[in-house]
Design an enzyme around this catalytic site. Structure first.
Site, mmCIF file in Angstrom:
data_model
loop_
_atom_site.group_PDB
_atom_site.id
_atom_site.type_symbol
_atom_site.label_atom_id
_atom_site.label_comp_id
_atom_site.label_asym_id
_atom_site.label_seq_id
_atom_site.Cartn_x
_atom_site.Cartn_y
_atom_site.Cartn_z
ATOM 1 N N CYS A 1 38.445 34.161 38.381
ATOM 2 C CA CYS A 1 38.806 35.723 38.069
ATOM 3 C C CYS A 1 38.337 36.691 38.562
ATOM 4 O O CYS A 1 37.087 36.686 38.691
ATOM 5 C CB CYS A 1 38.921 36.446 36.959
ATOM 6 S SG CYS A 1 40.019 37.238 36.917
ATOM 7 N N ARG B 1 46.922 29.326 42.388
ATOM 8 C CA ARG B 1 47.501 31.467 41.487
ATOM 9 C C ARG B 1 46.579 31.657 40.795
ATOM 10 O O ARG B 1 45.162 32.059 41.651
ATOM 11 C CB ARG B 1 47.616 31.488 40.520
ATOM 12 C CG ARG B 1 48.412 33.285 40.228
ATOM 13 C CD ARG B 1 47.586 33.668 39.429
ATOM 14 N NE ARG B 1 47.482 32.951 38.050
ATOM 15 C CZ ARG B 1 46.369 32.986 37.554
ATOM 16 N NH1 ARG B 1 45.511 34.627 37.969
ATOM 17 N NH2 ARG B 1 45.912 33.012 36.325
ATOM 18 N N ASP B 2 45.746 31.074 40.405
ATOM 19 C CA ASP B 2 44.547 31.310 39.272
ATOM 20 C C ASP B 2 43.825 30.648 40.480
ATOM 21 O O ASP B 2 42.230 31.842 41.248
ATOM 22 C CB ASP B 2 44.268 30.897 38.086
ATOM 23 C CG ASP B 2 42.792 31.911 37.308
ATOM 24 O OD1 ASP B 2 41.993 31.903 38.113
ATOM 25 O OD2 ASP B 2 43.197 31.301 35.831
ATOM 26 N N HIS C 1 44.227 27.856 28.009
ATOM 27 C CA HIS C 1 44.112 28.477 29.676
ATOM 28 C C HIS C 1 42.191 28.518 29.329
ATOM 29 O O HIS C 1 41.499 29.751 29.400
ATOM 30 C CB HIS C 1 44.320 29.259 30.034
ATOM 31 C CG HIS C 1 44.434 30.451 30.558
ATOM 32 N ND1 HIS C 1 45.246 30.603 31.999
ATOM 33 C CD2 HIS C 1 43.502 30.658 31.678
ATOM 34 C CE1 HIS C 1 44.922 30.582 33.666
ATOM 35 N NE2 HIS C 1 43.533 30.830 33.140
ATOM 36 N N HIS D 1 38.872 28.666 31.409
ATOM 37 C CA HIS D 1 37.877 28.200 32.468
ATOM 38 C C HIS D 1 36.665 27.319 31.664
ATOM 39 O O HIS D 1 36.714 27.068 30.619
ATOM 40 C CB HIS D 1 37.435 29.523 32.997
ATOM 41 C CG HIS D 1 38.774 30.152 33.824
ATOM 42 N ND1 HIS D 1 38.482 30.533 35.010
ATOM 43 C CD2 HIS D 1 39.711 30.845 33.206
ATOM 44 C CE1 HIS D 1 39.693 30.869 35.594
ATOM 45 N NE2 HIS D 1 40.335 31.281 33.828
ATOM 46 N N ASN E 1 39.465 27.317 36.197
ATOM 47 C CA ASN E 1 39.673 26.585 35.315
ATOM 48 C C ASN E 1 39.442 25.372 35.342
ATOM 49 O O ASN E 1 39.074 24.799 36.273
ATOM 50 C CB ASN E 1 41.321 26.759 35.490
ATOM 51 C CG ASN E 1 42.032 28.041 35.455
ATOM 52 O OD1 ASN E 1 41.877 28.708 36.464
ATOM 53 N ND2 ASN E 1 42.748 28.362 34.575
HETATM 54 P P1 HMG Z 1 46.493 51.362 39.710
HETATM 55 O O1 HMG Z 1 45.782 51.601 41.584
HETATM 56 O O2 HMG Z 1 46.552 51.528 38.677
HETATM 57 O O3 HMG Z 1 48.429 51.632 40.194
HETATM 58 O O4 HMG Z 1 46.219 49.092 39.761
HETATM 59 P P2 HMG Z 1 49.324 52.353 40.710
HETATM 60 O O5 HMG Z 1 50.859 52.471 39.835
HETATM 61 O O6 HMG Z 1 49.057 53.969 40.126
HETATM 62 O O7 HMG Z 1 49.736 52.201 41.944
HETATM 63 C C1 HMG Z 1 48.328 52.143 42.870
HETATM 64 C C2 HMG Z 1 49.269 51.371 44.415
HETATM 65 O O8 HMG Z 1 48.926 50.185 44.184
HETATM 66 C C3 HMG Z 1 50.046 52.384 44.844
HETATM 67 O O9 HMG Z 1 50.238 51.585 46.346
HETATM 68 C C4 HMG Z 1 51.300 50.899 44.129
HETATM 69 O O10 HMG Z 1 52.651 50.866 45.564
HETATM 70 C C5 HMG Z 1 50.092 50.056 44.457
HETATM 71 P P3 HMG Z 1 50.162 52.807 47.424
HETATM 72 O O11 HMG Z 1 50.741 53.638 47.176
HETATM 73 O O12 HMG Z 1 48.024 53.222 46.678
HETATM 74 O O13 HMG Z 1 49.618 52.174 48.781
HETATM 75 N N1 HMG Z 1 51.100 48.740 43.688
HETATM 76 C C6 HMG Z 1 51.162 47.532 43.849
HETATM 77 N N2 HMG Z 1 51.127 47.235 45.221
HETATM 78 C C7 HMG Z 1 51.681 45.748 44.346
HETATM 79 N N3 HMG Z 1 52.889 45.302 43.841
HETATM 80 C C8 HMG Z 1 52.006 45.043 42.679
HETATM 81 C C9 HMG Z 1 52.068 47.608 42.588
HETATM 82 N N4 HMG Z 1 51.679 48.299 41.549
HETATM 83 C C10 HMG Z 1 51.180 48.652 42.184
HETATM 84 N N5 HMG Z 1 52.928 45.511 41.750
HETATM 85 C C11 HMG Z 1 47.365 47.128 38.908
HETATM 86 C C12 HMG Z 1 46.582 48.689 38.794
HETATM 87 C C13 HMG Z 1 48.074 46.635 37.875
HETATM 88 C C14 HMG Z 1 48.949 46.991 39.838
HETATM 89 C C15 HMG Z 1 46.163 46.713 39.976
HETATM 90 O O14 HMG Z 1 45.811 46.976 39.146
HETATM 91 C C16 HMG Z 1 46.375 45.240 40.354
HETATM 92 O O15 HMG Z 1 47.213 45.156 41.031
HETATM 93 N N6 HMG Z 1 46.163 44.501 39.909
HETATM 94 C C17 HMG Z 1 45.768 42.745 39.632
HETATM 95 C C18 HMG Z 1 44.699 42.735 38.786
HETATM 96 C C19 HMG Z 1 44.777 40.650 38.624
HETATM 97 O O16 HMG Z 1 45.372 40.186 39.916
HETATM 98 N N7 HMG Z 1 44.002 40.469 38.140
HETATM 99 C C20 HMG Z 1 43.891 38.394 38.794
HETATM 100 C C21 HMG Z 1 44.832 37.697 37.732
HETATM 101 S S1 HMG Z 1 44.941 37.874 36.185
HETATM 102 C C22 HMG Z 1 43.602 36.644 35.726
HETATM 103 O O17 HMG Z 1 43.139 35.801 36.637
HETATM 104 C C23 HMG Z 1 43.584 36.297 33.809
HETATM 105 C C24 HMG Z 1 44.247 34.797 33.890
HETATM 106 O O18 HMG Z 1 44.421 33.716 34.934
HETATM 107 C C25 HMG Z 1 44.144 34.542 32.740
HETATM 108 C C26 HMG Z 1 42.352 34.545 32.054
HETATM 109 O O19 HMG Z 1 42.017 33.737 32.590
HETATM 110 O O20 HMG Z 1 42.191 35.346 32.012
HETATM 111 C C27 HMG Z 1 45.821 35.141 33.684
HETATM 112 MG MG MG Z 2 42.677 32.748 34.381
#
Ligand code: HMG
Ligand code: MG
Length: 316
Positions: free
Chosen positions: A246, A21-22, A213, A215, A255
């Site tokens: 990320c 995933r990450d 966690h 990096h 990481n």
């Molecule tokens: P948004 O644009 O504010 O959401 O995004 P929305 O509710 O307005 O929806 C917009 C569109 O997205 C719509 O589709 C929804 O259906 C769709 P459209 O009508 O435009 O075709 N949608 C989705 N589709 C699939 N699955 C869903 C979903 N939700 C809405 N769950 C949202 C808000 C949170 C969805 C967006 O910002 C997003 O997906 N962000 C993800 C970012 C991400 O994955 N980042 C990496 C992971 S975090 C990380 O790596 C850190 C970590 O490792 C810890 C660390 O190291 O810090 C965990």
């Molecule tokens: Mg991370």
């Protein structure tokens, strides 16, 4: 005698492998689904017992995770392995539940700017959004973890006070999140800061339910791991071959490599259940598949030593 008191280190560490995933979410080229599936299977064969497999986020935001259903459906699950997935909202939860994960991970941040960039809402809005997700997941018998990004610093805001991290932990606790990840998203933390932040989080979560966690952007992740171990933390997250970064933290590297983490832990006499040789081979394999250098220093060193020994044996 001065120095480290081994008696205070945990006897066992549980590693959450986050490479699939990450590690992969930031890959610019689409990684074939079958490679993702094989990665998970190789990791479980190497002894990893917790694996973050994929995320149910918007494919417009993170296209690499768009094959979440296909990956979850194809993995041949092993009993005793916990399969976790990231979920940002109810839409993501509904999609995830169809694939029967053992645990979901909601991901919030200790920095407002990062929260906006990563999940398009404020910290307070994210907690409101997570509350029904956590409730529904737990009602479905699925465990819930919460990641606190930017716990050691933010790419947009810089320093993040430990009290702000503790506040997010408190809010996670209030909505029913069972354990939390102290995430150094951009790898800027150093050991004493890590200890201060973990102490702050420990006001709300027992240390058994806090994981590190880290990096490795600034090369501090193993030092930070040791600092956390000395406090009694025994859950850590890492990525095979040090893959990743990320998409919303530009310049951040992966990481800490799982191979390097396991080498450290085994050297300290701490049990991980991981076969380092099989893990190192997995790291070399995925690096070759992605066409990138293997970021695991212990993995490279171990494989080089094994190759040299094999060559020497064939000359005898
Ligand atoms: P948004 O644009 O504010 O959401 O995004 P929305 O509710 O307005 O929806 C917009 C569109 O997205 C719509 O589709 C929804 O259906 C769709 P459209 O009508 O435009 O075709 N949608 C989705 N589709 C699939 N699955 C869903 C979903 N939700 C809405 N769950 C949202 C808000 C949170 C969805 C967006 O910002 C997003 O997906 N962000 C993800 C970012 C991400 O994955 N980042 C990496 C992971 S975090 C990380 O790596 C850190 C970590 O490792 C810890 C660390 O190291 O810090 C965990
Ligand atoms: Mg991370």
């Amino acid at each position: 005698m001065n120095g480290m008191d081994v008696a205070h280190l945990p006897a066992r560490v549980r590693i959450v492998e986050v490479g699939p995933r990450d590690g992969l979410q930031n890959e610019p080229q689409p990684v074939p689904t079958e490679v993702k599936v094989e990665l998970v299977q190789r990791l479980q064969a190497a002894g990893l017992r917790e694996i973050e497999v994929t995320s149910y986020v918007s494919p417009k935001w993170v296209p690499q995770m768009a094959d979440n259903h296909a990956v979850m459906a194809a993995v041949q699950r092993q009993p005793g392995v916990r399969y976790a997935v990231l979920v940002p909202n109810l839409k993501g939860l509904q999609a995830a539940l169809a694939d029967r994960p053992d645990e979901i991970v909601v991901f919030g941040a200790a920095s407002e700017a990062f929260s906006q960039r990563n999940i398009n809402c404020s910290i307070a809005e994210s907690i409101e959004r997570f509350a029904p997700v956590v409730e529904a997941a737990r009602a479905a018998g699925v465990a819930v973890r919460g990641a606190i990004s930017c716990a050691l610093g933010c790419p947009y805001e810089g320093d993040v006070p430990a009290a702000r991290v503790a506040e997010v932990a408190q809010r996670f606790k209030a909505i029913g999140v069972q354990r939390v990840d102290v995430a150094d998203t951009i790898g800027v933390g150093t050991p004493l800061k890590v200890q201060r932040v973990i102490a702050a989080v420990a006001q709300h979560y027992d240390l058994d339910h806090v994981s590190g966690h880290f990096h490795d952007t600034y090369g501090q992740a193993l030092a930070n791991t040791l600092a956390a171990l000395q406090m009694g933390v025994w859950n850590f997250q890492s990525s095979v071959a040090g893959l990743g970064g990320c998409p919303y933290a530009r310049g951040a590297t992966g990481n800490v490599a799982t191979e390097d983490l396991v080498y450290l832990l085994h050297g300290l006499g701490i049990d991980t259940g991981v076969d380092l040789r099989a893990l190192a081979e997995t790291g070399a394999w995925i690096s070759a598949r992605l066409g990138r250098p293997n970021g695991a220093r212990a993995g490279r060193a171990l494989l080089a030593r094994c190759a040299a020994e094999t060559a020497a044996a064939s000359e005898r």
